[in-house]
Write a protein that holds these residues in place. Structure first.
Motif, PDB file in Angstrom:
ATOM      1  N   GLN A 365      -8.890 -34.896  23.849  1.00  0.00           N
ATOM      2  CA  GLN A 365      -9.671 -35.679  22.899  1.00  0.00           C
ATOM      3  C   GLN A 365      -8.924 -35.838  21.572  1.00  0.00           C
ATOM      4  O   GLN A 365      -8.929 -36.916  20.968  1.00  0.00           O
ATOM      5  N   ASP A 366      -8.287 -34.749  21.105  1.00  0.00           N
ATOM      6  CA  ASP A 366      -7.516 -34.841  19.856  1.00  0.00           C
ATOM      7  C   ASP A 366      -6.360 -35.826  19.997  1.00  0.00           C
ATOM      8  O   ASP A 366      -6.074 -36.604  19.082  1.00  0.00           O
ATOM      9  N   MET A 367      -5.690 -35.788  21.137  1.00  0.00           N
ATOM     10  CA  MET A 367      -4.597 -36.739  21.376  1.00  0.00           C
ATOM     11  C   MET A 367      -5.118 -38.174  21.393  1.00  0.00           C
ATOM     12  O   MET A 367      -4.455 -39.097  20.913  1.00  0.00           O
ATOM     13  N   HIS A 368      -6.319 -38.339  21.955  1.00  0.00           N
ATOM     14  CA  HIS A 368      -6.901 -39.674  22.030  1.00  0.00           C
ATOM     15  C   HIS A 368      -7.198 -40.207  20.628  1.00  0.00           C
ATOM     16  O   HIS A 368      -6.946 -41.379  20.330  1.00  0.00           O
ATOM     17  N   ARG A 369      -7.723 -39.339  19.763  1.00  0.00           N
ATOM     18  CA  ARG A 369      -8.002 -39.773  18.384  1.00  0.00           C
ATOM     19  C   ARG A 369      -6.720 -40.198  17.684  1.00  0.00           C
ATOM     20  O   ARG A 369      -6.671 -41.238  17.019  1.00  0.00           O
ATOM     21  N   THR A 370      -5.675 -39.403  17.840  1.00  0.00           N
ATOM     22  CA  THR A 370      -4.403 -39.738  17.212  1.00  0.00           C
ATOM     23  C   THR A 370      -3.823 -41.017  17.808  1.00  0.00           C
ATOM     24  O   THR A 370      -3.264 -41.851  17.092  1.00  0.00           O
ATOM     25  N   HIS A 378      -6.056 -38.611  10.014  1.00  0.00           N
ATOM     26  CA  HIS A 378      -6.072 -37.583   8.971  1.00  0.00           C
ATOM     27  C   HIS A 378      -7.364 -37.666   8.163  1.00  0.00           C
ATOM     28  O   HIS A 378      -7.912 -36.662   7.741  1.00  0.00           O
ATOM     29  N   TRP A 379      -7.843 -38.890   7.960  1.00  0.00           N
ATOM     30  CA  TRP A 379      -9.093 -39.057   7.225  1.00  0.00           C
ATOM     31  C   TRP A 379     -10.299 -39.052   8.163  1.00  0.00           C
ATOM     32  O   TRP A 379     -11.365 -38.587   7.809  1.00  0.00           O
ATOM     33  N   LEU A 380     -10.093 -39.593   9.380  1.00  0.00           N
ATOM     34  CA  LEU A 380     -11.211 -39.688  10.320  1.00  0.00           C
ATOM     35  C   LEU A 380     -11.718 -38.317  10.768  1.00  0.00           C
ATOM     36  O   LEU A 380     -12.914 -38.097  10.882  1.00  0.00           O
ATOM     37  N   TYR A 381     -10.787 -37.417  11.018  1.00  0.00           N
ATOM     38  CA  TYR A 381     -11.168 -36.131  11.619  1.00  0.00           C
ATOM     39  C   TYR A 381     -10.538 -34.992  10.825  1.00  0.00           C
ATOM     40  O   TYR A 381      -9.567 -34.379  11.239  1.00  0.00           O
ATOM     41  N   LYS A 382     -11.060 -34.744   9.653  1.00  0.00           N
ATOM     42  CA  LYS A 382     -10.459 -33.747   8.773  1.00  0.00           C
ATOM     43  C   LYS A 382     -10.501 -32.348   9.372  1.00  0.00           C
ATOM     44  O   LYS A 382      -9.684 -31.503   9.059  1.00  0.00           O
ATOM     45  N   ASN A 383     -11.460 -32.080  10.259  1.00  0.00           N
ATOM     46  CA  ASN A 383     -11.541 -30.753  10.864  1.00  0.00           C
ATOM     47  C   ASN A 383     -10.345 -30.472  11.766  1.00  0.00           C
ATOM     48  O   ASN A 383     -10.012 -29.330  12.021  1.00  0.00           O
ATOM     49  N   GLY A 384      -9.741 -31.527  12.266  1.00  0.00           N
ATOM     50  CA  GLY A 384      -8.596 -31.337  13.152  1.00  0.00           C
ATOM     51  C   GLY A 384      -7.273 -31.471  12.433  1.00  0.00           C
ATOM     52  O   GLY A 384      -6.252 -31.722  13.029  1.00  0.00           O
ATOM     53  N   GLU A 385      -7.288 -31.276  11.102  1.00  0.00           N
ATOM     54  CA  GLU A 385      -6.092 -31.511  10.301  1.00  0.00           C
ATOM     55  C   GLU A 385      -4.916 -30.649  10.760  1.00  0.00           C
ATOM     56  O   GLU A 385      -3.776 -31.080  10.764  1.00  0.00           O
ATOM     57  N   SER A 386      -5.196 -29.416  11.147  1.00  0.00           N
ATOM     58  CA  SER A 386      -4.104 -28.533  11.560  1.00  0.00           C
ATOM     59  C   SER A 386      -3.390 -29.077  12.793  1.00  0.00           C
ATOM     60  O   SER A 386      -2.189 -28.930  12.946  1.00  0.00           O
TER      61      SER A 386
END
Length: 751
Positions: A365-370, A378-386
């Protein structure tokens, strides 16, 4: 390519503009925006609802102030569609809100045209909205009324300003892309010529930038919109074909979806599976590149599989390979080695039902967002910033490289040329000896790799090892290569490097060195070339002061030496500069003598082969004294000398005849020149030693040896690069080689 300026083409506003209104005048437009839909924005109220999902009340208040100010400033302006101009900033702000950009970026989206449209000063924006917002708006605004020599120069300088602003704050390009996206969506209201010009610019510049930043949704939409305006008939025809194909292939897609979902469930994998259709431009590009008809493009549909963890990506891959047979050579692991823009997925192509190739992309899912939002994630999903830190670092490194190129570049058009070189979607991934991964544009060479590591390493490169084998600097790199650079502090860049480097950083660094370190040679050659061009027109090469002053004023050169240097490195053409001087002296162009048109009647330039960077012997034909030669003025490579028989030179001369001048060899050439020869020999013991010995006895040096074996004919083809003094020396050597036992044929290799 010509870059369009925002107020003339992008925004589509009418020419008539109201004067700046007072602070109360914008209320009527606010009411209008809330009452009527505007190109994808239902109303300002709907936009406020989007912003309220993630902005604080205090931030919303500031955004509302920016909206009101923008509405007041644009009061009286309308778009080509007839709608109030404020509809455009609202639409741009909505696109930015979809990315959940911060309040400062939303405010800048509302204000992005006020500086250039209504002469709002930056100081006023700082006072009202703060420095960060003012800096964003300034980065998005074209340069103030500076006199440029041409429209192209002005447009290139505006683009450079935007890219450099982007290097310090990536939000600049995000807002600009949102601006361009809305303008492309509403481009139908422009005249056809402007549609094509803006679409061409979008495809050439903004589409690659969107891809480079990982903004795949915008990348695909801008591609399709540009395609629709550049080739409207092809777009419509292909659209109808795909629409018809949907019905024919619906059952196939349904069957694949059901099979894949069932198989993954049986394997205990929680996965989202959905089909995706190639964009119209994606289908068109495949048809064009592979010379296929539409019926031959079988993979119009693909499938995405989104799972929860990275290990499950590989489990899903194995499960799919058990369901359908994979096509050999069609698997790519972008998880282990991600793309330059941060993209990660497993790609595999399988043979589906009825023998149809089907592409699958497997990701988390994180790869899909990117993959969908790139740096905007970076702005859409700040919780996944790391998880996105590596992407942010890669983006920052590329933006920093823009600043490096800027420092080494002489003018805005050249800067834009370098940046465009780096905007290639395809990449190769190679390794340093310490296993660090380096991403480069496809086609990049070992020398590009050296400059990517550090400019100082590139400048001092003397050799390279690829996979532990010595290779030429021009060797094109491939995925997985291990590259080791060999340097020498006494080594310096060569102008011939410009003929094969691919990256903007390498090209700009080499040109910077040639322009600064070897300035004297370039000035001397340029002065000689201009003197000859002026003499051919019957003009005294010693120009009066007032003519020099006019010439420098109109050429943007700061001094006569700078003008000479530009001619010497091929940036300007002596014949054209002389023609311009002819005009400055009050004589019309149609009175020019015939030799001014092509340069063919100019006295030949004498070369000695030791001029250094200003004169290069072309590697395609390697001319030597005694050859009939001709010279080509190449941008930033000075004078490149070819033999008159050289086929590449003949093709280039037909395309750009004005860039060619007569040249001749000087006398007393006290040096040796590279030359290539090819031998066909019997594949027998000791033959190479006998040939090498004969070359040495003929007083020639060997600098390169290559060998191609032909097992069927028991023959071997040897290729040598040797150093000789002239054609007579070469003829003597060839005669001696033909006498060697086992040598069947000897000839000079010219290409």
């Amino acid at each position: 390519m010509s870059l369009t300026t925002p107020d003339s083409t992008e925004s589509g506003k009418t020419k008539s503009r109201a004067k700046r209104p007072g602070t109360k005048a914008g209320a009527s437009h606010i009411a209008q925006e809330e009452a009527a839909p505007v190109h994808g924005v239902a109303s300002i109220t709907a936009l406020n609802a989007k912003l309220a999902e993630y902005l604080t009340p205090a931030e919303l208040k500031k955004v509302k102030e920016a909206y009101r100010f923008s509405d007041e400033m644009h009061l009286g302006q309308v778009r080509k569609s007839g709608e109030p101009y404020i509809s455009h900033p609202i639409a741009v702000a909505e696109i930015c809100a979809d990315w959940k950009l911060d309040a400062q970026a939303i405010m800048a989206a509302f204000l992005h045209d006020v500086m250039e449209d209504q002469d709002v000063k930056k100081d006023e924006l700082i006072e009202r909205f703060g420095s960060p917002v003012a800096n964003l708006v300034d980065g998005l605004s074209k340069l103030e009324k500076i006199e440029f020599q041409s429209l192209v120069e002005a447009q290139a300088e505006n683009f450079r300003k935007m890219l450099l602003a982007m290097a310090s704050d990536v939000r600049v390009i995000l807002i600009k892309l949102a601006d361009r996206l809305h303008n492309m969506r509403t481009l139908d209201f422009m005249v056809a010529a402007k549609q094509r010009r803006i679409a061409s610019e979008t495809m050439e510049v903004y589409v690659p930038i969107a891809h480079r930043l990982g903004l795949n949704n915008i990348y695909r939409e801008l591609q399709d919109l540009s395609f629709s305006h550049l080739y409207p008939l092809r777009y419509r025809t292909l659209g109808k074909a795909i629409k018809a194909a949907r019905g024919n292939r619906r059952e196939v897609v349904k069957k694949i979806l059901e099979s894949v979902k069932g198989t993954l469930a049986m394997a205990g994998l929680q996965a989202e599976v959905y089909g995706r259709e190639k964009t119209l431009y994606g289908v068109y590009k495949k048809m064009r590149n592979k010379h296929l008809s539409f019926s031959q493009v079988l993979d119009v549909y693909g499938f995405r599989v989104v799972v929860d963890t990275v290990p499950n990506c590989y489990v899903a891959l194995g499960t799919l390979h058990a369901l359908y047979k994979p096509m050999p050579g069609k698997f790519k692991d972008y998880i282990a080695i991600r793309k330059l823009n941060g993209y990660q997925s497993l790609h595999t192509t399988l043979i589906g039902p009825y023998g149809t190739p089907v592409e699958f992309q497997i990701r988390t899912q994180d790869m899909h967002r990117t993959a969908e939002s790139g740096v905007a994630a970076h702005w859409l999903y700040k919780n996944g910033e790391s998880n996105l830190s590596d992407l942010q670092q890669r983006t920052h490194a590329w933006l920093q490289s823009l600043l490096d190129i800027q420092q080494q570049t002489g003018d805005s058009a050249e800067f834009l040329e370098h940046v465009k070189v780096d905007l290639f979607p395809d990449s190769v991934y190679v390794f340093t000896p310490k296993s660090k991964i380096i991403a480069l544009p496809r086609g990049a060479t070992a020398l590009d790799f050296a400059y990517t590591i550090h400019t100082g390493i590139g400048d001092h490169t003397v050799g390279v090892k690829i996979n532990n084998d010595t290779a030429p600097l021009r060797t094109e790199l491939h995925n997985g290569d291990i590259v080791e650079i060999i340097t020498d502090t006494n080594s310096r860049p060569s102008p011939t490097w410009l003929s094969f480097v691919r990256t903007g950083k390498a090209r700009s660094a080499i040109r910077h060195h040639l322009r600064t370190i070897n300035l004297g040679e370039s000035v001397e050659l340029g002065a000689e070339l201009l003197s000859q061009a002026l003499s051919a027109l019957g003009i005294d090469p010693v120009l009066p002061d007032h003519t020099i002053e006019k010439l420098l004023g109109e050429s943007s050169a700061k001094s006569l030496d700078e003008l000479y240097a530009d001619i010497g490195i091929g940036k300007r053409m002596a014949a054209l500069v002389a023609r311009h001087i002819f005009g400055l002296m009050g004589i019309s162009a149609d009175m020019l003598p015939s030799q001014a048109l092509g340069g063919s009647e100019l006295d030949p330039v004498t070369i000695y082969g030791s001029e250094g960077v200003s004169v290069q012997l072309s590697p395609c034909c390697l001319p030597i004294p005694g050859d009939t030669i001709i010279g080509q003025l190449r941008r930033d490579q000075g004078l490149v000398v070819h033999t008159i028989e050289c086929l590449p030179a003949q093709r280039l001369r037909a395309k750009e005849p004005d860039r060619w001048i007569p040249v001749q060899w000087g006398s007393d050439l006290n040096r040796r020149f590279d030359c290539r020869i090819r031998l066909l020999i019997n594949n027998e013991k000791g033959i190479l030693a006998r040939v090498a010995a004969e070359i040495g006895e003929s007083d020639a040096n060997i600098t390169y040896v290559g060998m191609d074996e032909d097992d069927e004919n028991m023959m071997t083809q040897l290729r040598f690069t040797i150093q000789v003094t002239d054609r007579v020396h070469l003829a003597h050597l060839i005669r001696n080689l033909r006498k060697v036992a086992g040598v069947n044929r000897v000839e000079r290799e010219r290409g």
